[in-house]
Design a protein around this motif. Structure first.
Motif, short mmCIF file in Angstrom:
data_model
loop_
_atom_site.label_atom_id
_atom_site.label_comp_id
_atom_site.label_asym_id
_atom_site.label_seq_id
_atom_site.Cartn_x
_atom_site.Cartn_y
_atom_site.Cartn_z
N PRO A 175 57.49 -5.38 -8.78
CA PRO A 175 57.50 -6.80 -8.45
C PRO A 175 56.08 -7.33 -8.20
O PRO A 175 55.21 -6.60 -7.72
CB PRO A 175 58.34 -6.86 -7.17
N LEU A 176 55.85 -8.60 -8.53
CA LEU A 176 54.57 -9.25 -8.29
C LEU A 176 54.52 -9.69 -6.84
O LEU A 176 55.26 -10.60 -6.43
CB LEU A 176 54.40 -10.45 -9.23
N ASP A 177 53.65 -9.07 -6.03
CA ASP A 177 53.57 -9.42 -4.62
C ASP A 177 52.55 -10.53 -4.39
O ASP A 177 51.90 -11.02 -5.32
CB ASP A 177 53.22 -8.19 -3.77
N ARG A 178 52.42 -10.94 -3.14
CA ARG A 178 51.53 -12.06 -2.79
C ARG A 178 50.08 -11.75 -3.14
O ARG A 178 49.35 -12.63 -3.62
CB ARG A 178 51.65 -12.35 -1.28
N VAL A 189 45.07 -17.92 -13.36
CA VAL A 189 46.44 -17.71 -13.84
C VAL A 189 47.41 -18.09 -12.73
O VAL A 189 47.33 -17.55 -11.62
CB VAL A 189 46.67 -16.25 -14.27
N GLY A 190 48.32 -18.99 -13.01
CA GLY A 190 49.29 -19.43 -12.02
C GLY A 190 50.67 -18.87 -12.30
O GLY A 190 51.11 -18.79 -13.44
N ARG A 191 51.37 -18.49 -11.24
CA ARG A 191 52.74 -17.98 -11.37
C ARG A 191 53.72 -19.15 -11.37
O ARG A 191 53.64 -20.03 -10.51
CB ARG A 191 53.07 -17.03 -10.21
N VAL A 192 54.65 -19.13 -12.33
CA VAL A 192 55.69 -20.15 -12.38
C VAL A 192 56.97 -19.60 -11.75
O VAL A 192 57.50 -20.17 -10.81
CB VAL A 192 55.96 -20.60 -13.83
N THR A 193 57.46 -18.49 -12.28
CA THR A 193 58.66 -17.86 -11.72
C THR A 193 58.70 -16.40 -12.13
O THR A 193 58.15 -16.02 -13.17
CB THR A 193 59.94 -18.58 -12.19
N CYS A 194 59.35 -15.56 -11.32
CA CYS A 194 59.49 -14.13 -11.62
C CYS A 194 60.94 -13.70 -11.43
O CYS A 194 61.67 -14.28 -10.61
CB CYS A 194 58.61 -13.29 -10.70
N SER A 195 61.34 -12.69 -12.17
CA SER A 195 62.68 -12.13 -12.02
C SER A 195 62.67 -10.68 -12.50
O SER A 195 61.72 -10.23 -13.14
CB SER A 195 63.71 -12.94 -12.81
N ALA A 196 63.75 -9.97 -12.18
CA ALA A 196 63.90 -8.61 -12.69
C ALA A 196 64.19 -8.66 -14.19
O ALA A 196 64.88 -9.57 -14.66
CB ALA A 196 65.03 -7.89 -11.96
N GLU A 203 64.06 -1.29 -15.54
CA GLU A 203 63.67 -1.46 -14.15
C GLU A 203 62.24 -1.99 -14.11
O GLU A 203 61.29 -1.27 -13.77
CB GLU A 203 63.79 -0.13 -13.39
N MET A 204 62.06 -3.26 -14.50
CA MET A 204 60.74 -3.86 -14.57
C MET A 204 60.82 -5.30 -14.09
O MET A 204 61.89 -5.80 -13.75
CB MET A 204 60.19 -3.79 -16.01
N THR A 205 59.68 -5.97 -14.04
CA THR A 205 59.59 -7.36 -13.60
C THR A 205 59.00 -8.19 -14.73
O THR A 205 58.06 -7.76 -15.40
CB THR A 205 58.71 -7.50 -12.35
N ILE A 206 59.54 -9.40 -14.92
CA ILE A 206 58.96 -10.33 -15.90
C ILE A 206 58.70 -11.66 -15.21
O ILE A 206 59.54 -12.15 -14.44
CB ILE A 206 59.88 -10.50 -17.12
N CYS A 207 57.53 -12.23 -15.45
CA CYS A 207 57.13 -13.48 -14.83
C CYS A 207 56.68 -14.47 -15.88
O CYS A 207 55.98 -14.10 -16.84
CB CYS A 207 55.97 -13.26 -13.84
N LEU A 208 57.08 -15.72 -15.71
CA LEU A 208 56.55 -16.81 -16.52
C LEU A 208 55.27 -17.29 -15.84
O LEU A 208 55.28 -17.68 -14.68
CB LEU A 208 57.56 -17.95 -16.64
#
Length: 321
Positions: A175-178, A189-196, A203-208
């Motif tokens: 997971p992408l932490d703070r 680079v700005g985070r929009v949203t993340c999900s599993a 078992e990974m994380t993907i973020c827009l």
């Protein structure tokens, strides 16, 4: 699902039938690319050394950051991991064993041979076994979005060293932490949203993510733990809207539409997009914009890069279901 990226799927009835007729446990049946492999515990295996190259690591516990880093120090690199219940991800050859109800399977790459006993120590003595990956096993993960498939390889196997500006997908092992998000902000680079990344039980994380400028991937590798790779979002290809209802002849008529915008677009901005394309009776409903629209309006929306998806309906009651 790709046969090169998951365990063999089987029904519970076939497993129970097998369990009733076979009294000796023979191993786990796993789909290994185009091949089916029966795998027993490494202590009962005649092969105690894992050869260099690509191989599957099957364990009873997830592969965490510490274990991953230790393996990298040994020249062994994780490509991707899956986790799942029996009956859905793999089959038994023999009677039921409670300790094998949930397992983790990781595709690895090794620069040299390694003893399985050493691997067992690294994974906290939860190693079930390792076995060579079939040649047909994909080197990357298949990601599906907007009706298309992308093969994404880990950064070490990717020739693209720069992520282009705009929206893009960021794939991580964890997971992408703070702290990671703040480090990305420092490089623009700005985070929009993340999900599993549940696709194919990964078992990974993907973020827009979104950036106003090109970004060197090496900077993201330095900023993040478990960086897998990035790839650009396809927000320029015109959407294909489904008018496949056989009883519905679409010609010069008004339809009801649900319009979804990308997560970095506010709901008010999304509503304004629908109105600008001449949608009528426009209203907001949580995460979608509802409207009546002509086929010309639908065509206009399909070309807008801020529109993620469009669902069309013949009757108003359908859109409210």
């Amino acid at each position: 699902m790709s046969s090169s990226s998951i365990f063999a799927e089987s029904s519970s009835s076939s497993v129970l039938k097998s369990s009733a007729s076979v009294s000796v446990f023979k191993g786990l049946i796993i789909q290994n690319g185009d091949e089916t492999t029966t795998v027993n515990r490494w202590e009962a295996d005649s092969v105690f050394i894992q050869a260099p190259g690509r191989f599957w690591l099957l364990a009873q516990e997830p592969l965490g950051e510490l274990e991953t880093e230790t393996l990298e120090g040994m020249g062994i690199y994780k490509q991707r991991c899956y986790e799942g219940y029996r009956y859905y991800l793999y089959d038994y050859e023999g009677p039921y064993q409670e300790n094998l109800s949930i397992m983790t399977l990781c595709l690895m790459k090794s620069k040299r041979s390694v003893s399985k006993s050493a691997l067992d120590e690294v994974v906290n003595y939860s190693l079930y076994n390792t076995f060579d990956a079939d040649e047909s096993v994909l080197d990357g993960i298949v990601f599906k979005n907007r009706g298309k498939e992308f093969l994404l390889k880990r950064i070490d196997d990717d020739s693209v060293s720069v992520q282009a500006a705009g929206r893009f997908w960021l794939v991580l092992d964890y997971p992408l932490d703070r702290f990671g998000a703040e480090a990305l902000e420092e490089i623009g680079v700005g985070r929009v949203t993340c999900s599993a990344l549940h696709q194919d039980q990964l078992e990974m994380t993907i973020c827009l993510m979104k950036s106003e400028m090109d970004v060197n991937k090496s900077a993201m590798v330095s900023a993040l733990n478990g960086f897998y790779n990035t790839f650009s979002v396809d927000d320029t290809t015109k959407l294909e809207v489904d008018f496949s209802d056989a009883d519905w002849v679409v010609e010069n008529e008004i339809v009801y539409a649900k319009v979804y915008c990308w997560d970095d677009v506010s709901m008010d901005a999304c509503k304004a997009i629908v109105e600008s394309c001449q949608g009528e009776n426009v209203s907001l409903d949580r995460t979608v914009v509802l409207s009546t629209a002509s086929l010309e309006a639908i065509d206009c929306l399909a070309e807008n890069r801020d529109v993620l998806d469009i669902d069309v309906f013949r009757e108003r009651y359908e859109i409210l279901d």
